[in-house]
Design a protein around this motif. Structure first.
Motif, PDB file in Angstrom:
ATOM      1  N   GLY A 101       0.839  -1.208   0.000  1.00 48.73           N
ATOM      2  CA  GLY A 101       0.000   0.000   0.000  1.00 48.73           C
ATOM      3  C   GLY A 101       0.870   1.252   0.000  1.00 48.73           C
ATOM      4  N   HIS A 105      -2.570  -5.051  -7.580  1.00 49.98           N
ATOM      5  CA  HIS A 105      -3.679  -5.998  -7.768  1.00 49.98           C
ATOM      6  C   HIS A 105      -3.157  -7.434  -7.801  1.00 49.98           C
ATOM      7  N   THR A 148      -2.121  -8.641  -4.369  1.00 48.46           N
ATOM      8  CA  THR A 148      -3.292  -8.937  -3.535  1.00 48.46           C
ATOM      9  C   THR A 148      -3.942 -10.248  -3.970  1.00 48.46           C
ATOM     10  N   GLU A 157     -17.591  -1.181   0.420  1.00 48.70           N
ATOM     11  CA  GLU A 157     -16.225  -1.522   0.831  1.00 48.70           C
ATOM     12  C   GLU A 157     -15.673  -2.603  -0.091  1.00 48.70           C
ATOM     13  N   HIS A 159     -12.299  -3.722   0.145  1.00 53.36           N
ATOM     14  CA  HIS A 159     -11.188  -4.465   0.758  1.00 53.36           C
ATOM     15  C   HIS A 159     -11.761  -5.666   1.510  1.00 53.36           C
ATOM     16  N   GLN A 160     -11.235  -6.843   1.209  1.00 55.26           N
ATOM     17  CA  GLN A 160     -11.798  -8.010   1.887  1.00 55.26           C
ATOM     18  C   GLN A 160     -10.766  -9.011   2.421  1.00 55.26           C
ATOM     19  N   THR A 177     -12.575  -0.711   5.755  1.00 54.60           N
ATOM     20  CA  THR A 177     -11.248  -0.105   5.622  1.00 54.60           C
ATOM     21  C   THR A 177     -11.371   1.403   5.383  1.00 54.60           C
TER      22      THR A 177
END
Ligand code: B12
Length: 360
Positions: free
Chosen positions: A195, A209, A212, A244, A246-247, A293
């Motif tokens: 990040g 990407h 992640t 959201e 972000h998981q 997040t």
């Protein structure tokens, strides 16, 4: 030396321990490998040979420390042995387990006066292994323990080496590191650092990407390898709110809770509230975990909590929130109507362990 016996008693006790070195190191190693069958599967007969050598070494230092009458000597040995384990990527908890075994094995074999000296020194040694603030201990040394794996892992996910990333995580799991520690020290740290690299424009969106996506693959791979206990702790629904995206954090929380014996339903993220309410209706979980997040999703969390309270009242689930949106404001969770907050997976595990001890 405070608490230590007179010289003749010490020499006697030390000799007794020395005499028992072979027998005890064989016994504790056999017992240890029964408790951790994966060690023999991984290292074959080397697990036994090294285990016996290590236990023999512990006993040697123990008898020497008894004879010298010096607690400090055995504390130093504890710290040294800890550093040796850390340098080999092994968790010092195995050293503590070994010393506890040795103490128990000696207790039934030694006369009282010698057993007491062993007991005191082993406690001193274990305290030194676990002590806070010194080099090679607590958070700093945990970071040190995982530093290399984390750096290599981060490199692998940024370069798209999926297999290498999964091997690193798998190897840690096989060495006895917990899912929580692997997630926290290796995957989470790498993603936080990615990040920062993205923010500083040092990597592209595509690289972020890909990294992640590989983490999600690794999480799924570890899931296949972890042994899940019987579902004894009740059920839980984990979800990210609408808006959201972000998981990964919520996914980690779900898998760790499952590994602790919770019956988990993980809904992913960006979930419409009506869908979440139906899942609660159907499964009647004891706990609802909500992940957010982005700060701009707080209104969404607040609305979801209000809906859950309005619909289920006092029969509804306990609501725990987490994710970066809550991290900078400690009391925020209460203000938006949740029952609890955990800043990361380790803190959540601690909170749940404490509350299950209290209800036992
Ligand atoms: C991957 C990523 C994405 C991916 C997410 C894909 C996915 N499948 O999850 C995508 C590309 C979608 C994305 C999008 C965006 N992102 Co983004 N993203 C990240 C990144 C790099 C990693 C996130 C992650 O997985 N972290 C690792 C996990 C394990 O950590 P965690 O979420 O904190 O979870 C832990 C705890 O918080 C806690 N926890 C989490 N949930 C829960 C739930 C419960 C119940 C409990 C108890 C605990 C708990 O336990 C977890 C484990 O310890 C972060 C960097 C970072 N610092 O996290 C940026 C970051 C979060 N993103 C950021 C930004 C700006 C965005 C975008 C706005 C970018 C854009 N312009 O589009 C969008 C917003 C999308 C949205 N609407 O949500 C910023 C946020 C900055 C800020 N001040 O808020 C970050 C910090 C990057 C940065 N340094 O600038 N992102």
């Amino acid at each position: 030396v405070k608490g230590s016996a007179v010289l003749s008693d010490r020499v006697f006790a030390a000799e007794q321990v020395r005499r028992l070195r072979d027998e005890v190191s064989r016994e504790v190693t056999r017992e240890f490998l029964e408790r951790h069958p994966d060690w023999s599967q991984r290292y074959g007969d080397r697990a036994r040979i090294r285990g016996e050598e290590d236990a023999f070494f512990h006993l040697d230092f123990l008898s020497g420390s008894i004879e010298s009458g010096s607690d400090v000597a055995f504390a130093d040995y504890g710290r040294w042995a800890r550093r040796v384990l850390l340098a080999r990527g092994l968790d010092p908890k195995f050293l503590v387990e070994n010393l506890e075994q040795i103490q128990k094995a000696l207790e039934v074999r030694l006369p009282d006066v010698a057993a007491k000296q062993v007991d005191r020194l082993v406690r001193v040694g274990i305290e030194a292994i676990q002590e806070k603030g010194s080099p090679g201990s607590d958070e700093a040394s945990e970071t040190e323990l995982y530093a290399e794996a984390q750096a290599v892992f981060q490199q692998a996910i940024l370069q798209g080496h999926r297999r290498a990333a999964s091997n690193i995580a798998m190897e840690l799991l096989q060495k006895g590191h917990s899912l929580t520690d692997i997630y926290y020290h290796v995957l989470q740290r790498s993603l936080y650092s990615i990040g920062e690299l993205w923010e500083a424009n040092r990597i592209t969106v595509a690289e972020e990407h890909m990294a992640t996506a590989i983490c999600q693959y690794v999480i799924a791979t570890l899931y296949e390898e972890v042994e899940f206990p019987d579902k004894v702790r009740g059920s839980v629904v984990i979800t990210g709110v609408q808006g959201e995206l972000h998981q990964v954090g919520a996914n980690m929380v779900s898998d760790v809770l499952e590994s602790m014996g919770w019956d988990v339903r993980f809904l992913g993220t960006n979930m419409p509230h009506t869908g979440i309410l139906s899942v609660i209706e159907e499964h009647k979980p004891q706990m609802l975990g909500i992940s957010a997040t982005m700060l701009f999703n707080l209104p969404s969390v607040r609305a979801l909590i209000q809906d859950v309270r309005a619909r289920f009242g006092i029969n509804g689930p306990r609501i725990v929130v987490g994710g970066a949106a809550f991290r900078s404001a400690p009391g925020l969770y209460r203000e938006i109507g949740a029952d609890a907050f955990a800043s990361d997976i380790r803190e959540l595990v601690q909170q749940l362990e404490v509350s299950s001890e209290q209800t036992q």
